[in-house]
Write an enzyme that holds these catalytic residues in place. Structure first.
Site, PDB file in Angstrom:
ATOM      1  N   GLU A  28     -14.849  27.891  19.215  1.00 27.77           N
ATOM      2  CA  GLU A  28     -15.646  26.758  18.912  1.00 27.77           C
ATOM      3  C   GLU A  28     -16.256  26.008  20.060  1.00 27.77           C
ATOM      4  O   GLU A  28     -17.170  25.257  19.833  1.00 27.77           O
ATOM      5  CB  GLU A  28     -14.501  26.013  18.077  1.00 27.77           C
ATOM      6  N   GLU A  33     -10.890  29.319   6.038  1.00 25.79           N
ATOM      7  CA  GLU A  33      -9.677  29.098   6.166  1.00 25.79           C
ATOM      8  C   GLU A  33      -8.750  28.787   5.496  1.00 25.79           C
ATOM      9  O   GLU A  33      -7.532  29.070   5.304  1.00 25.79           O
ATOM     10  CB  GLU A  33      -9.768  28.042   7.398  1.00 25.79           C
ATOM     11  N   ARG A  80      -8.102  16.111  14.870  1.00 25.58           N
ATOM     12  CA  ARG A  80      -8.724  16.632  15.859  1.00 25.58           C
ATOM     13  C   ARG A  80      -9.890  15.613  16.361  1.00 25.58           C
ATOM     14  O   ARG A  80     -10.286  15.625  17.250  1.00 25.58           O
ATOM     15  CB  ARG A  80      -9.476  18.108  15.592  1.00 25.58           C
ATOM     16  N   PHE A 123     -16.512  30.971   9.780  1.00 23.67           N
ATOM     17  CA  PHE A 123     -16.911  29.495  10.441  1.00 23.67           C
ATOM     18  C   PHE A 123     -15.742  28.435  10.042  1.00 23.67           C
ATOM     19  O   PHE A 123     -16.128  27.212  10.027  1.00 23.67           O
ATOM     20  CB  PHE A 123     -18.283  29.221  10.031  1.00 23.67           C
ATOM     21  N   THR A 148      -3.394  21.986  16.218  1.00 24.03           N
ATOM     22  CA  THR A 148      -2.531  20.699  16.288  1.00 24.03           C
ATOM     23  C   THR A 148      -1.413  20.694  15.800  1.00 24.03           C
ATOM     24  O   THR A 148      -0.487  19.948  16.070  1.00 24.03           O
ATOM     25  CB  THR A 148      -3.528  19.442  16.111  1.00 24.03           C
ATOM     26  N   GLN A 188      -9.841  33.850   5.917  1.00 23.25           N
ATOM     27  CA  GLN A 188      -9.331  33.827   7.334  1.00 23.25           C
ATOM     28  C   GLN A 188      -7.772  33.749   7.464  1.00 23.25           C
ATOM     29  O   GLN A 188      -7.449  33.552   8.426  1.00 23.25           O
ATOM     30  CB  GLN A 188     -10.096  32.466   7.790  1.00 23.25           C
TER      31      GLN A 188
END
Ligand code: LUZ
Ligand code: MOS
Length: 762
Positions: free
Chosen positions: A706, A226, A304, A222, A434, A191
């Site tokens: 998400e 990442e 988060r 998903f 963020t 990703q």
């Protein structure tokens, strides 16, 4: 327009990393992982592997030519174990052979002697022993301490919230091809191509411009790819670089499950105080995040969690404590929602407990405390609209909440064995990374002289439809048919410094960049047309592949204008760059305006529990979702339904289990159950909010990846309410997921002890 890959997928013709015809002489690699969760490596024996036919090399930590350690936040993770191992499955060596089978035989022939050290799998224990990746952080709004004694209702408790396996269909894999002059080209299922490029360069000691990473598509990500696709791309690259041979590494399902991190499990403590009306006065929550062996993305995930700990509720006094705890498990990582679901869960538990004490249905407390425009979140951002309320009200009305509730009460009073339950879940999910700097997107649009178009962006296609969205955006902005447009692979040589496709923001960031690129080309083409038609450029529009002058169709069509522009030496290519304005976040102060906007929605789930067997049926899930003005309705619907299914799975069937010595017990699809079509409700209704254009999104759209995940949380509470209709739930710790086994134990608390005696060594 449909998902642009749908035909290829259905025909089985879409190509993933290892579907592309292999280059001559390609080698295959396999990973030898640690058999224990914590210890010092005494001796490593790879000689036997080298005797296996076809095995050409075995690489370990000492073979790494560049930096052996890497990591997105802190560089604490070695590519191969460096004298110590920290989790079961941690890579110790890479075996390279002429076939996948021989590489695996080589792995089987490796052996290691390890002096075992104590294993920690529980984050509370890790915290008590000072094993943290970072200091405990506190987010506060108001002051909870003096409030507790003024509350009419107080509830508190603790939670054991499980993680989740990503279960992308395509396991992690990469193919690395050595090129001239020490360059390397890598095809990776990642990703984050730029993070992969950067880490390969670091590991090999190369400048980044010698490493090219190319990604056509992923068979699901998903969040699992990442940050954790990098390892395998680095290993394939290491072998390719050192052997000067193309090398491919494909993880087996078992290796992928054992060696990669998952959604973070959390242990949590909560305390909620309310007045007589059910208004929430104070909320305190502590998050002990099970971060695993290395930092990976645990820090931003936990951030988060903190930002979403009050979800959609207006709470005047809040204290959130959070700490990432080091355990001997694979480093847990990004997973759809990125800590948000874990943040929202305990507050819903607390609301449910409070509702029982007060004697009203939980949705009344939810509704009473729903945040409105002007509310300021504990991190300083203000809620700027009332769309959240709109989704709640519409869900209540459209799906006849009061009537459903009455129906369920009647059903439960008339039935002894089957009990029904209903729950609502409002979701308010912040859109943006963020880490503010990550919020940037790029797009490269080419128009060729035959009038066809190619678009390449930083967005990774992982099934979610970002390629289709990019095509749809080009098609709307340029005024041409989508049949003219192809979306290229994501490639670090076309786009530099790509942010991961994550945070639901991929279509937003790269879509806005694509609009900018298209507009730039279009401006040149309109100049050409205006000279031809002796008018002003702003009097020209292009619609349905035809040039219009002041709204009237002209003789010029798209193909002609493209050619004329080319001959006039006007650029038919452009690079667009977009960064959302007006966002900032100070992570130390925990204060700012981190989100470009919020995506909202409300979900209602109904279930029926078989109170003899502990099994349950999810009867329906009904959603009102704020999509802005959707780009491609079928693609967006796919995201909402997929997220919902994955969220339901997390809180019901998917039980991630480790033994006390850190071994993954749920290590195959036979022992890790995820929802299938049969399990999911027959009645899924998704209603998109109307007249809801979003000024921050491309063409008025909103991020959708998400937020729907968290709708699934309603299933957990619906099941609990059905259980409560059979027998009161009493528990020292609230556990999630509510598997059928858990459900049975809750239905028959008297029998729970004897069940425990029968259960195996979990
Ligand atoms: N990845 C990330 C994410 O690096 N930062 C984020 O804030 C985020 N949020 C959701 C999903 N992935
Ligand atoms: Mo993600 S959890 O947006 O990779």
């Amino acid at each position: 327009m449909r998902h642009c890959d749908s035909e290829l997928h259905v025909m089985g013709r879409s190509e993933y990393v290892d579907d592309v015809t292999p280059p001559a002489g390609m080698q295959h690699a396999a990973v030898f992982g640690s058999p224990v969760a914590h210890g010092n490596i005494k001796t490593l024996d790879t000689a036997a592997a080298l005797l296996i036919e076809g095995v050409s090399a075995v690489f370990t930590f000492s073979d790494i030519p560049g930096e052996g350690y890497f990591g997105a936040i802190v560089q604490d993770e070695p590519l191969f174990a460096d004298e110590k191992v920290f989790f079961q499955g941690q890579a110790i060596a890479l075996v390279v052979a002429n076939s996948y089978e021989n590489a695996r035989k080589g792995v089987a022939a490796c052996s290691v002697e390890i002096e075992e050290l104590p294993v920690i799998t529980c984050p509370r224990e890790a915290f008590a022993k000072g094993e943290t990746h970072q200091e405990l952080r506190v987010f506060e709004k108001g002051n909870v301490d003096p409030i507790w004694e003024t509350c009419d209702t107080l509830v508190e408790g603790s939670i054991d919230l499980a993680g989740q396996e990503h279960l992308y269909l395509e396991t992690n894999r990469a193919r690395a091809v050595p090129c001239e002059d020490g360059q390397i080209k890598v095809y990776s299922s990642t990703q984050s191509p730029s993070a992969t490029q950067k880490t390969i360069a670091r590991i090999l000691g190369l400048p980044m411009n010698k490493v090219e990473v190319d990604v056509k598509r992923l068979g699901g990500g998903f969040g699992g790819k990442e940050d954790q696709a990098t390892h395998w791309a680095c290993m394939a690259s290491l072998a390719a670089y050192l052997l000067h041979k193309p090398t491919q590494l494909v993880l087996s399902r078992g290796d992928d499950m054992r060696m990669t991190g998952k959604r973070h499990p959390y242990k949590q403590d909560y305390k909620l105080g309310l007045d007589t009306d059910g208004r929430i006065l104070a909320y305190e929550v502590s998050h002990y995040q099970n971060s695993g062996a290395f930092m990976d993305l645990s820090n931003p995930v936990l951030e988060r969690t903190c930002l979403h700990s009050t979800n959609a509720y207006d709470i005047p006094n809040v204290r959130i404590r959070a700490v990432p705890c080091r355990t001997n498990l694979p480093s847990n990582t990004a997973f759809r929602g990125f800590g948000g679901p874990q943040g929202m869960f305990p507050l819903e538990v607390a609301i449910e407990k409070a509702s029982q004490k007060i004697g009203v249905p939980p949705y009344r407390i939810q509704e009473l405390n729903l945040a409105r425009r002007g509310y300021v979140f504990p991190y300083g951002q203000e809620l700027e609209d009332d769309r959240l309320h709109r989704t709640w009200e519409e869900a209540k009305d459209t799906f006849d909440l009061e009537q459903r509730q009455e129906h369920i009460e009647t059903f439960n009073s008339e039935n002894k064995i089957f009990k029904k339950g209903l729950a609502l879940m409002p979701v308010c999910f912040g859109i943006s990374f963020t880490k503010t700097f990550l919020n940037q997107g790029s797009s490269l649009v080419h128009i060729y002289t035959d009038g066809t178009i190619s678009v390449a962006t930083g967005g990774i296609e992982m099934g979610q439809g970002v390629s289709s969205n990019m095509i749809a955006i080009c098609c709307k902005v340029l005024g041409v048919s989508h049949r003219r447009i192809r979306c290229n692979s994501t490639n670090t040589s076309r786009i530099a410094n790509i942010s991961p496709s994550a945070a639901s923001a991929t279509s937003d960031l790269n879509g806005n960049a694509t609009i900018i690129a298209c507009q730039e080309i279009l401006a040149g083409m309109k100049r050409v047309a205006s000279e031809e038609m002796k008018c002003e450029a702003d009097e020209i529009t292009i619609v349905d592949e035809r040039v219009y002058l002041r709204g009237d169709s002209s003789v010029l069509d798209w193909d002609t204008l493209v050619l004329k522009s080319y001959f006039a030496r006007v650029p038919l290519m452009a690079h667009g760059f977009y960064a959302p304005p007006n966002i900032r976040f100070d992570p130390v102060a925990g204060w700012g305006r981190p989100f470009h906007y919020y995506t909202y929605g409300t979900c209602l789930i109904e279930v029926t529990v078989d109170c003899i067997r502990g099994t349950y049926t999810i009867n329906s899930s009904k959603v009102v979702h704020d999509l802005g003005r959707g780009i491609i309705p079928s693609v967006d619907l796919g995201q909402v339904e997929g997220g919902l299914a994955q969220g339901i799975g997390w809180v019901t069937l998917e039980e991630l289990a480790f033994s006390d010595d850190g071994k993954l017990l749920s290590n195959a699809l036979s022992s890790y159950k995820c929802p299938d079509g049969d399990f999911l409700p027959d009645d899924i209704q998704v209603k998109f909010l109307e007249n809801a254009d979003n000024p921050g999104g491309p063409l008025g759209s909103k991020a959708v990846g998400e937020p729907p995940f968290m709708y699934g949380i309603a299933a957990y509470f619906a099941i609990r309410r059905a259980i409560e209709a059979f027998t009161p739930i009493s528990e020292s710790e609230t556990r999630c997921p509510m598997t059928p086994e858990q459900t049975l134990l809750k239905l028959y608390p008297q029998a729970a002890d004897s069940f425990a005696a029968f259960s195996t060594d979990k």
